[in-house]
Scaffold this active site. Structure first.
Site, PDB file in Angstrom:
ATOM      1  N   ASP A   1      68.090 -32.463 101.877  1.00  0.00           N
ATOM      2  CA  ASP A   1      68.875 -32.212 103.095  1.00  0.00           C
ATOM      3  C   ASP A   1      70.169 -31.463 102.845  1.00  0.00           C
ATOM      4  OD1 ASP A   1      70.211 -34.354 101.760  1.00  0.00           O
ATOM      5  OD2 ASP A   1      71.271 -34.772 103.621  1.00  0.00           O
TER       6      ASP A   1
ATOM      7  N   ASP B   1      70.282 -38.882  98.706  1.00  0.00           N
ATOM      8  CA  ASP B   1      71.079 -39.164  99.909  1.00  0.00           C
ATOM      9  C   ASP B   1      70.676 -38.271 101.074  1.00  0.00           C
ATOM     10  OD1 ASP B   1      73.411 -41.125  99.209  1.00  0.00           O
ATOM     11  OD2 ASP B   1      73.177 -39.812  97.487  1.00  0.00           O
TER      12      ASP B   1
ATOM     13  N   ASP C   1      65.193 -35.319  96.926  1.00  0.00           N
ATOM     14  CA  ASP C   1      66.630 -35.547  96.896  1.00  0.00           C
ATOM     15  C   ASP C   1      66.845 -37.026  97.282  1.00  0.00           C
ATOM     16  OD1 ASP C   1      69.474 -35.021  97.292  1.00  0.00           O
ATOM     17  OD2 ASP C   1      69.019 -35.030  99.435  1.00  0.00           O
TER      18      ASP C   1
END
Ligand SMILES: O=P(O)(O)OC[C@H]1O[C@H](O[C@H]2O[C@H](CO)[C@@H](O)[C@H](O)[C@H]2O)[C@H](O)[C@@H](O)[C@@H]1O
Length: 396
Positions: free
Chosen positions: A327, A124, A122
């Site tokens: 996240d 960000d 991922d």
């Protein structure tokens, strides 16, 4: 596994399966008040308050990352889990702990022995730290080098909610596969044995940095609608201080991180108002103080991971160890795919305890860098490259 209380996990019915496009807003009324509750729950301060504190010195966090099972049992459990053992899969889900992927590195090496690794990252909050201004979420040069090195040794993909172009502008590496707009816009190779043909709305071959690449876009017909909604959302929320509406090509983010809490209800109402007349768009809620507008189609980061594995001809291969690091709530779809497949696993990046479909955890992007580096640098002696593996690296 239990989900976060503020998580919309139920995928709405895909247009292919319903006669009329159905709005999830109609199916599950997500009134502004409901959203406000979720918005408060997902704010960073709420996470800290509800968990007391965060970080490796916090006893709650330590308990969350420490396995309830003795180390040796866990190694065996993880091993059988990855090879498809249902009982141990159950055992693992019962223990409800998310050992640090760094402390459990030896277990991961055992799991990956003789397998082809594929790495999904991922952006960000995983490769770049979360910052107040989305346009400033740059990736460090050090992290870029770590990711570049990973891509030299194994198939590596970035799977992001951002538009593919925007995430490429941050990452700047041509060696990678990119899945932007929560996986709705994928750039990479497409293999011959493709089992996702029914999802394929369009595949175009094109040149990128002089290389021939394949583009897969799951929702091209939504582009004009998304543009229209983007403009309407900007107009509707322009009077709210701090709000930011971001066009992510196949989806739109409404950021309220910099909005005063007293105005959050207004952000929710404005977004809800715009979406009322767009039954083919749905609203989901990120962990990171953002509302996401996206098409009602049966596609997400999990589907993107399946698609990429398929394209890399690793989907039907038992000898593969896909690892996904992320996240956000949207990463849970990918964690779940790997968990259900019992082939690879997810690693949740979080500095506070959370429920997740991931198997392991890492505290922050710096730990992601360390983990990725350790997993892909042969000099540690933990991983050695074999010469006879194509499209994936084998750990011997
Ligand atoms: O899937 P991801 O790569 O994690 O993208 C999810 C969203 O990330 C970005 O927003 C988040 O990060 C920003 C920068 O740190 C932060 O300011 C914001 O509060 C976060 O929500 C991006 O701007 C969104 O468009 C993505 O959907």
């Amino acid at each position: 596994m239990a989900n976060d209380s503020n998580c919309e996990y139920d995928d709405p019915p895909s247009p292919e399966k319903t006669k009329e496009p159905v709005s999830p807003l109609k199916l599950k009324p997500l009134h502004a008040n409901g959203w406000l509750h979720d918005m408060k729950l997902s704010s960073p301060t709420a996470a800290l308050v509800s968990n007391g504190s965060s970080g490796s010195f916090d006893p709650t966090y330590r308990a969350w990352t420490v396995s309830l099972m003795p180390h040796r049992i866990l190694v065996v459990a993880v091993l059988i889990f990855v090879r498809g053992g249902t009982t141990v899969h159950l055992l693992l889900s019962l223990q409800k702990k998310y050992p640090s992927a760094l402390s459990a590195f030896d277990q991961i090496v055992v799991c990956g022995k003789g397998k082809k690794m594929a790495l999904f990252l991922d952006y960000d909050g995983t490769l770049s730290p979360i910052v107040d201004e989305p346009d400033n979420a740059v990736m460090s040069d050090q992290m870029r080098e770590v990711v570049r090195n990973a891509a030299l040794h194994l198939p590596t993909a970035i799977v992001s909610g951002r538009s593919r172009d925007k995430v490429f502008d941050f990452v700047k590496l041509t060696e990678l596969y990119y899945a932007g707009s929560h996986g709705m816009d994928i750039m990479g190779p497409v293999g011959e044995h493709d089992s996702v043909t029914e999802h394929r709305r369009s595949i175009n071959s094109s040149k990128n940095q002089g290389k021939e690449v394949k583009i897969f876009q799951a929702a091209t017909e939504f582009l004009p609608m998304i543009d229209e909604v983007f403009r309407l959302l900007i107009d509707k929320t322009k009077a709210i201080n701090g709000v930011k509406v971001e066009n992510n090509r196949f989806c739109v983010s409404v950021h309220y991180r910099n909005v005063e809490e007293k105005d959050w209800q207004l952000v929710a109402e404005c977004t809800d108002d715009v979406l009322k007349v767009y039954p083919r768009l749905r609203l989901t809620h990120g962990r990171r103080v953002v509302l996401e507008v996206r098409p009602v189609i049966d596609w997400n980061k999990g589907k993107a991971v399946e698609f990429l594995l398929d394209s890399l001809e690793l989907a039907n291969c038992k000898n593969v160890l896909p690892i996904y690091i992320g996240d956000d709530l949207t990463d849970e779809d990918a964690f779940k795919v790997l968990r259900d497949d019992k082939r690879g696993f997810g690693i949740l990046v979080s500095s506070v305890p959370k429920e997740s479909h991931a198997l392991y955890s890492l505290m922050d992007p710096s730990e992601v860098g360390l983990m990725t580096y350790s997993a892909t640098v042969p000099c540690y002696g933990l991983l050695e490259e074999t010469s006879d593996v194509e499209g994936g690296r084998s750990i011997t």
